[in-house]
Every structure is written in C-alpha cells, then in structure tokens.
Design a protein around this motif. Structure first.
Motif, mmCIF file in Angstrom:
data_model
loop_
_atom_site.group_PDB
_atom_site.id
_atom_site.type_symbol
_atom_site.label_atom_id
_atom_site.label_comp_id
_atom_site.label_asym_id
_atom_site.label_seq_id
_atom_site.Cartn_x
_atom_site.Cartn_y
_atom_site.Cartn_z
ATOM 1 N N GLY A 54 40.570 43.659 38.814
ATOM 2 C CA GLY A 54 41.230 43.200 37.605
ATOM 3 C C GLY A 54 40.720 41.879 37.082
ATOM 4 N N LEU A 55 39.641 41.358 37.653
ATOM 5 C CA LEU A 55 39.133 40.049 37.248
ATOM 6 C C LEU A 55 38.392 40.161 35.915
ATOM 7 C CD1 LEU A 55 37.734 38.771 40.664
ATOM 8 C CD2 LEU A 55 39.927 38.204 39.587
ATOM 9 N N PRO A 56 38.693 39.291 34.946
ATOM 10 C CA PRO A 56 38.028 39.374 33.641
ATOM 11 C C PRO A 56 36.609 38.805 33.643
ATOM 12 C CG PRO A 56 39.624 37.594 33.629
ATOM 13 C CD PRO A 56 39.791 38.306 34.946
ATOM 14 N N LEU A 57 36.345 37.810 34.496
ATOM 15 C CA LEU A 57 35.029 37.167 34.595
ATOM 16 C C LEU A 57 34.467 36.814 33.214
ATOM 17 C CD1 LEU A 57 33.447 39.443 37.367
ATOM 18 C CD2 LEU A 57 34.638 37.261 37.653
ATOM 19 N N PRO A 58 35.186 36.003 32.443
ATOM 20 C CA PRO A 58 34.725 35.661 31.090
ATOM 21 C C PRO A 58 33.534 34.716 31.123
ATOM 22 C CG PRO A 58 36.645 34.364 31.657
ATOM 23 C CD PRO A 58 36.447 35.348 32.782
ATOM 24 N N PRO A 59 32.801 34.639 30.005
ATOM 25 C CA PRO A 59 31.659 33.729 29.945
ATOM 26 C C PRO A 59 32.111 32.283 29.765
ATOM 27 C CG PRO A 59 31.934 34.844 27.845
ATOM 28 C CD PRO A 59 32.939 35.447 28.775
#
Length: 509
Positions: A54-59
């Motif tokens: 569920g991790l979004p790992l956004p930039p």
C-alpha cells in the motif's frame, strides 16, 4: 556481530553481493528520487509493491530511494545494475532503463516475502538488508517459450506468466502462436485463420492411440490483447518474440484456406492429434503472398527484432507427390522436392531481413537453416556447436535440459507428460548453453538458452506452472549467473520457493 544474510538468498545469484549490518525501512514517508529517463523503473516499483504494501512511494527531489540512469556505467552493459542499500538511503543505478528494471526485481526479492502478495499485508515492516550489489548477466538471451496453439490461454494468464518471468530476470517471452492444432493471432486479410483455424473439434487424451476427449477447443487473441501483452512485457524489460510456423506445422492454416496447401481441392479439419502432421504449405506464389501479409501484420504488432518462423519437422511427402511442387523445384534448380524446405525458408528469411528483422528457426541438424537465421538448436548439443561454427547466432535449447513438458520424475505420482524421457531439476541446472568444445569465436555466437513448454499435456494455467516451476528457476539462475554448484543453487532455491508460494504458483514439490 557479523552482518545478517538476506532473508532468502537471491535467485538468480548476483555477480557480486556483500551484505552488511543494518536495514532500510520502506514506509509511508518513503519518497523516490528519479533521474531523467528512469521513470519506467519507478513506475514498475510502485506497481509491484502497491498491492501488498500500500505504499505510494511518491516522487521527491530529496527522496531516500534513488533510481538513477548513468550512461557512464559502461561496465554494467545493457542489463546490469548496481544496488547500494544503507540504513538511511537506497541507490539503484544502471546504464539503461532495462538494467534498472532488473534491479527493481532484486529489491522485490530482498523485501519480506509478503511483499509479493496480491492482497494487502498489514503489520509487516518493509525492510531491506543493507548491501552492496553489482549484477551483470552472463548471457544476453534468457528465454521461455509457451505454446498457446495446442491449448489456448487467456490474456490474463499471459500477463501473469510474464510477471513470473520478470521476477527471474528472463528477458525473452517466446510466444508460439500457430501450429497444426490451432491458429491464435488475427490477420485482417485472412479472417478464417482464427474463425476456422482457431478451433478444433476434439483433442487427443494420450501420446498414442485413438483416444479423444470429444470436447471442442478453441480461442484466439484480439490485436488489442496482443498489443497489451507486448506493452506489459516491455514495462518489465521483456521482449515478446512471436512464432508463426511455416512451411510445416501448418494444418490449421490450410484448414482455413485450402488453396494454401498442395491439394486445394480437399477440405481438411484443424488437426486433433498430437505429433507431426504431414500437411504443409504449398510452394506457389500465392503462398508467399500469404506469408508476407501475415508477417507484415505480425511485425506491426510485435516490435521484437527477432521473429520465429518455426521451420522444423516438415515432412516433404506432399511436395514429392505434387506435380506443381516438383516443377517448382526444377524451376529453382533444386535437386528435388526435399530441397524446397531450405528454399522456402530462405525466401521468407530474406523478406524478414529486408524489413530489418532477424529470422529465427528450429534446427534439427545445425546445418539446414539459411545463413541469416538465428538457430534454435534443440535436438542434440552437437547441433548448437555446429551451427555456431558455421557462423549462426545460436540459442542452445537441448530438449533433454530445457523442454519442461517432459515429466520431472518417473515417479508414479507424476502427472502425464511428453513421453520418452524425464527432465529433472538437476538436468536443467546442469545445462551449460556454451559448449565446452567451442572456440572463443563459436562461444561468442551462443546468445543463450531458453525453456520450452509445449502444451499437449498442459491445458490449464495451474498445470503450466506445475511443469514450469521450479525448473525455470534453474535455467534462469544458470543463464544469468553462470555455473554454480548444485549445493549453492538448491540452498537458494529452498528459500526462493517461499516467494513462489506467496505468488500462489502451482509448483512441483
């Protein structure tokens, strides 16, 4: 305290790996710093990890996980990567996007096995062990062939099949689309290829005799589905190489269009038997118009630089009995109708090379394919060496080490498979694609190897995976990592099977 090894050792084995004390934790605050051109790798990482974590790992410009393209890293080649994991940051570097995609799969393997799940897994700390890894494949061709002509598989399964290949750093998906028992790719100019050629009335239920199941079988892909498959594979660093069989293994095509055969007055069904059918394409100009039209559409859908046109197991009986074929042999200055085989392949191969593609063919002796063909040698290890010495590029695929339709054991509980032998896990692991007697020049001609699964005895995805895994793990390890001891491989495989189980792979014990 000495550094802890990874939870389950990596497969394929990296070229160099040094694990250190400590770990890096991926959490909701983790950001990705992505250099220009590395976005496809970031997208793949998010796609693969999102279902379970569920991790979004956004930039972010100051992201703790860095994915970097660096063209100066020439020592990594086209698929290599470097991965440095520290307690506060992760750096994945490569010279190409493909290298980054390979590194993403390593990150995926280093996480807890629950990260491979297709559903959310709560309460799991998503940690990576601190490590320095440099990884470059031994061989440029590491493939897997799936036959969908004998038993059609839906697009949804082909996408899963590709995902499993990517986890093991396989880079070529060889898709066997046509044969005597079915034609699976639509061709706009020849709609009956799938309307008629895509369906058979029944199937054999054993390797010999006249036992049939009485159940119609059929299916074909749409053009849009095949394009989606190509795109899905490319996003994972995999090339889809299509195979369109000719001039033999052509019963489905001739059933759809009798004028393509040697006796246009007869009506044939799509073959319901296994084995080698004696129905072949004719050698008149209409046939070559057909081949060019089909291959033009194939090339439009599949950007692969390699295109497989089959070419083996082609009985010449019909040509020998056909006045038109015998006349064609005389016109071409050939010694007899049997020589039409090489002549036919030469014409088609020349057409493909003029389109900028590289023809690939099955080799039964190592000497029968035209010189511009890449040889897929399967009958005898000596054929691979002979072809390489003749100047062919070679994919060494000896059937006694790479054909996964053979049973893995002779035990009484083993389901039916291709008769005539056993291909055990040790057989696959022990297969060195580069012949020991090869000179440096010949060895350089060996591109690699691949596994093959003919589906006469594999009608369902579960059966396909049972036959494929863990034997494909051995081929992937050998072709990426080079020779390893059985003890080393089997110990890593013991841990790797937890990943297969997390992915719900139906595997051999």
């Amino acid at each position: 305290m000495p550094p802890s090894p990874p939870r389950t050792p990596l497969l394929p084995r990296p070229t160099k790996a040094r694990f250190k004390a400590g770990q890096f934790t991926l959490d909701s605050d983790t950001r990705l710093r992505v250099t220009p051109g590395a976005e496809p790798a970031a997208q793949l990482l998010r796609t693969l990890l999102a279902p379970a974590t569920g991790l979004p790992l956004p930039p972010a410009a100051d992201g703790q996980v860095v994915l970097a393209l660096d063209t100066a890293l020439t020592g990594l080649g086209g698929e290599g990567y470097g991965l440095t994991i520290g307690p506060r940051s992760v750096l994945l570097r490569a010279r190409t996007v493909t290298g980054l995609l390979r590194g993403v799969q390593t990150v995926r393997q280093l996480l807890p096995v629950q990260a491979l799940s297709a559903s959310p897994r709560h309460g799991v700390p998503w940690t990576l062990p601190c490590a320095d890894i440099t990884d470059v494949p031994r061989l440029p061709w590491r493939g897997a062939m799936l036959d969908v002509a004998r038993h059609f598989q839906p697009l949804s399964y082909l996408l899963r099949y590709v995902d499993l290949l990517a986890l093991h750093k396989i880079n070529v998906f060889h898709l066997h689309l046509t044969d005597d028992q079915g034609w699976r790719m639509p061709v706009a100019a020849y709609p009956k290829l799938t309307e008629i050629g895509g369906h058979r009335s029944r199937s054999m239920t054993g390797p010999t005799g006249d036992r049939y199941d009485g159940t119609p079988h059929g299916g074909a892909y749409t053009r849009a589905e095949l394009v989606r498959l190509v795109d899905h594979a490319a996003a994972r660093g995999i090339t889809v190489m299509p195979e369109i069989e000719m001039p033999g293994h052509a019963r489905a095509a001739v059933a759809a269009y009798p004028h393509l055969g040697n006796r246009p007055e007869r009506t044939l069904d799509v073959w319901t038997r296994w084995g080698v059918c004696d129905t072949t394409l004719g050698v008149h100009e209409e046939v070559f118009d057909f081949c060019r039209t089909v291959l033009e559409e194939v090339m439009d859908v599949f950007p692969s630089p390699y295109l497989h046109i089959g070419g083996d197991e082609c009985p010449t009986t019909e040509w020998e009995r056909s006045p038109a074929a015998r006349a064609r042999a005389r016109e071409a200055g050939l010694p007899g109708p049997a020589a039409l085989h090489g002549w036919f392949l030469g014409r088609v191969g020349t057409f493909l090379t003029r389109q900028g593609r590289r023809p690939v063919g099955w080799a039964e002796t190592g000497t029968e394919l035209p010189e511009d063909f890449t040889v897929m040698a399967w009958r005898d290890p000596a054929h691979a060496l002979e072809a390489a010495r003749r100047g062919h590029d070679v994919i060494n695929s000896h059937h006694r080490a790479t054909y996964l339709d053979y049973p893995r054991s002779a035990g009484p509980d083993e389901p039916p498979g291709q008769p005539g032998g056993v291909v055990g896990l040790r057989d696959v692991h022990g297969h060195d694609p580069v012949p020991g007697a090869a000179s440096p020049e010949a060895a350089a001609r060996v591109l690699g190897t691949q596994a093959h699964l003919w589906t006469e005895y594999a009608a369902t995805p579960a059966r396909i995976e049972y036959l494929t895994y863990p034997r494909l793990c051995a081929l992937a390890d050998r072709s990426w990592s080079g020779p390893t001891t059985w003890t080393d491989f089997s110990s890593r495989l013991a841990g790797h099977t937890a990943r297969l189980d997390a992915l719900e792979v139906s595997r051999h014990p």
